[in-house]
Scaffold this motif. Structure first.
Motif, PDB file in Angstrom:
ATOM      1  N   THR A 121       0.825  -1.216   0.000  1.00 44.41           N
ATOM      2  CA  THR A 121       0.000   0.000   0.000  1.00 44.41           C
ATOM      3  C   THR A 121       0.858   1.263   0.000  1.00 44.41           C
ATOM      4  OG1 THR A 121      -0.231  -0.172   2.394  1.00 44.41           O
ATOM      5  CG2 THR A 121      -2.026  -1.040   1.074  1.00 44.41           C
ATOM      6  N   TYR A 122       2.007   1.239   0.687  1.00 43.61           N
ATOM      7  CA  TYR A 122       2.860   2.435   0.680  1.00 43.61           C
ATOM      8  C   TYR A 122       3.409   2.688  -0.720  1.00 43.61           C
ATOM      9  CZ  TYR A 122       6.170   6.043   1.445  1.00 43.61           C
ATOM     10  OH  TYR A 122       6.827   7.237   1.330  1.00 43.61           O
ATOM     11  N   VAL A 123       3.851   1.656  -1.395  1.00 38.77           N
ATOM     12  CA  VAL A 123       4.377   1.817  -2.756  1.00 38.77           C
ATOM     13  C   VAL A 123       3.287   2.364  -3.679  1.00 38.77           C
ATOM     14  CG1 VAL A 123       5.333   0.616  -4.765  1.00 38.77           C
ATOM     15  CG2 VAL A 123       6.189   0.086  -2.474  1.00 38.77           C
ATOM     16  N   LEU A 124       2.071   1.871  -3.543  1.00 42.82           N
ATOM     17  CA  LEU A 124       0.964   2.370  -4.366  1.00 42.82           C
ATOM     18  C   LEU A 124       0.700   3.852  -4.083  1.00 42.82           C
ATOM     19  CD1 LEU A 124      -1.314  -0.749  -4.114  1.00 42.82           C
ATOM     20  CD2 LEU A 124      -0.347   0.183  -6.228  1.00 42.82           C
ATOM     21  N   THR A 125       0.746   4.246  -2.824  1.00 41.80           N
ATOM     22  CA  THR A 125       0.575   5.658  -2.455  1.00 41.80           C
ATOM     23  C   THR A 125       1.695   6.503  -3.037  1.00 41.80           C
ATOM     24  OG1 THR A 125      -0.563   5.032  -0.423  1.00 41.80           O
ATOM     25  CG2 THR A 125       0.375   7.247  -0.493  1.00 41.80           C
ATOM     26  N   PHE A 126       2.931   5.992  -2.968  1.00 37.38           N
ATOM     27  CA  PHE A 126       4.085   6.703  -3.529  1.00 37.38           C
ATOM     28  C   PHE A 126       3.892   6.918  -5.033  1.00 37.38           C
ATOM     29  CE2 PHE A 126       8.258   7.113  -5.406  1.00 37.38           C
ATOM     30  CZ  PHE A 126       8.933   7.960  -4.530  1.00 37.38           C
ATOM     31  N   LEU A 127       3.402   5.892  -5.731  1.00 34.29           N
ATOM     32  CA  LEU A 127       3.182   6.012  -7.175  1.00 34.29           C
ATOM     33  C   LEU A 127       2.111   7.053  -7.498  1.00 34.29           C
ATOM     34  CD1 LEU A 127       3.395   2.262  -8.177  1.00 34.29           C
ATOM     35  CD2 LEU A 127       4.910   4.087  -8.989  1.00 34.29           C
ATOM     36  N   LYS A 128       1.103   7.185  -6.645  1.00 29.74           N
ATOM     37  CA  LYS A 128       0.084   8.218  -6.865  1.00 29.74           C
ATOM     38  C   LYS A 128       0.687   9.610  -6.723  1.00 29.74           C
ATOM     39  CE  LYS A 128      -3.976   5.560  -5.696  1.00 29.74           C
ATOM     40  NZ  LYS A 128      -4.531   4.859  -4.567  1.00 29.74           N
ATOM     41  N   ARG A 129       1.606   9.763  -5.772  1.00 33.13           N
ATOM     42  CA  ARG A 129       2.260  11.064  -5.549  1.00 33.13           C
ATOM     43  C   ARG A 129       3.337  11.357  -6.590  1.00 33.13           C
ATOM     44  NH1 ARG A 129       3.213   9.885   0.636  1.00 33.13           N
ATOM     45  NH2 ARG A 129       1.108  10.214   1.406  1.00 33.13           N
ATOM     46  N   HIS A 130       3.901  10.303  -7.174  1.00 27.65           N
ATOM     47  CA  HIS A 130       5.005  10.440  -8.137  1.00 27.65           C
ATOM     48  C   HIS A 130       4.692   9.610  -9.378  1.00 27.65           C
ATOM     49  CE1 HIS A 130       7.395  12.338  -4.967  1.00 27.65           C
ATOM     50  NE2 HIS A 130       6.927  11.396  -4.169  1.00 27.65           N
ATOM     51  N   PRO A 131       3.692  10.039 -10.167  1.00 26.68           N
ATOM     52  CA  PRO A 131       3.228   9.218 -11.302  1.00 26.68           C
ATOM     53  C   PRO A 131       4.293   8.991 -12.369  1.00 26.68           C
ATOM     54  CG  PRO A 131       2.197  11.397 -11.318  1.00 26.68           C
ATOM     55  CD  PRO A 131       2.932  11.271 -10.017  1.00 26.68           C
ATOM     56  N   GLU A 132       5.352   9.784 -12.360  1.00 25.96           N
ATOM     57  CA  GLU A 132       6.420   9.567 -13.347  1.00 25.96           C
ATOM     58  C   GLU A 132       7.043   8.176 -13.198  1.00 25.96           C
ATOM     59  OE1 GLU A 132       8.424  11.592  -9.766  1.00 25.96           O
ATOM     60  OE2 GLU A 132       6.502  11.736 -10.810  1.00 25.96           O
ATOM     61  N   TRP A 133       6.945   7.570 -12.017  1.00 31.07           N
ATOM     62  CA  TRP A 133       7.522   6.243 -11.805  1.00 31.07           C
ATOM     63  C   TRP A 133       6.622   5.128 -12.341  1.00 31.07           C
ATOM     64  CZ3 TRP A 133      12.382   5.506 -11.143  1.00 31.07           C
ATOM     65  CH2 TRP A 133      13.158   6.466 -10.509  1.00 31.07           C
ATOM     66  N   ASN A 134       5.422   5.457 -12.761  1.00 29.03           N
ATOM     67  CA  ASN A 134       4.558   4.429 -13.341  1.00 29.03           C
ATOM     68  C   ASN A 134       5.179   3.797 -14.580  1.00 29.03           C
ATOM     69  OD1 ASN A 134       2.203   4.099 -11.670  1.00 29.03           O
ATOM     70  ND2 ASN A 134       1.689   6.202 -12.174  1.00 29.03           N
ATOM     71  N   ARG A 135       6.199   4.446 -15.131  1.00 27.13           N
ATOM     72  CA  ARG A 135       6.893   3.868 -16.297  1.00 27.13           C
ATOM     73  C   ARG A 135       7.524   2.515 -15.962  1.00 27.13           C
ATOM     74  NH1 ARG A 135      10.301   8.137 -14.464  1.00 27.13           N
ATOM     75  NH2 ARG A 135      12.396   7.428 -13.889  1.00 27.13           N
ATOM     76  N   LEU A 136       7.726   2.239 -14.683  1.00 28.83           N
ATOM     77  CA  LEU A 136       8.329   0.959 -14.285  1.00 28.83           C
ATOM     78  C   LEU A 136       7.305  -0.152 -14.090  1.00 28.83           C
ATOM     79  CD1 LEU A 136      10.968   1.965 -11.580  1.00 28.83           C
ATOM     80  CD2 LEU A 136      11.302   1.582 -14.016  1.00 28.83           C
ATOM     81  N   ARG A 137       6.032   0.202 -14.117  1.00 32.73           N
ATOM     82  CA  ARG A 137       5.000  -0.787 -13.791  1.00 32.73           C
ATOM     83  C   ARG A 137       4.847  -1.851 -14.866  1.00 32.73           C
ATOM     84  NH1 ARG A 137       0.092   1.946 -10.423  1.00 32.73           N
ATOM     85  NH2 ARG A 137      -0.472  -0.214 -10.096  1.00 32.73           N
TER      86      ARG A 137
END
Length: 99
Positions: free
Chosen positions: A77-93
């Motif tokens: 859940t923390y990683v998911l929250t981090f991705l919401k705050r920093h959507p630029e990292w969604n490139r790794l998903r």
């Protein structure tokens, strides 16, 4: 990012990415399958909570994974929250469809 000078450790035996701050170990549990890394759980000791350690740990983990051409499947859940705050990292998903 705070904690730039503290190295991230990939503890493969424990399946953890680790960051030691002021003698206390924070970590992200993971499982790796091929080029996909399932980020399962993030844990920061109580004495370090609220100091940006979890964010630094996750960001360093993402940098490491990107440098090694790995994709993430965020289950924590923390990683998911981090991705919401920093959507630029969604490139790794990686998405479960191709898991």
């Amino acid at each position: 990012m705070k904690y730039e000078d503290i190295p991230l450790i990939n503890n493969e035996a424990r399946h953890n990415f680790e960051l030691t701050v002021d003698g206390a170990r924070s970590f992200v549990d993971y499982k790796q399958r091929g080029n996909k890394v399932y980020l399962i759980h993030t844990e920061v000791p109580e004495e370090l909570e609220g100091k940006g350690v979890a964010a630094a740990l996750v960001e360093k983990t993402f940098i490491y994974l990107e440098q090694h051409d790995l994709k993430i499947i965020p289950l924590c859940t923390y990683v998911l929250t981090f991705l919401k705050r920093h959507p630029e990292w969604n490139r790794l998903r990686a998405y479960p469809i191709d898991a």
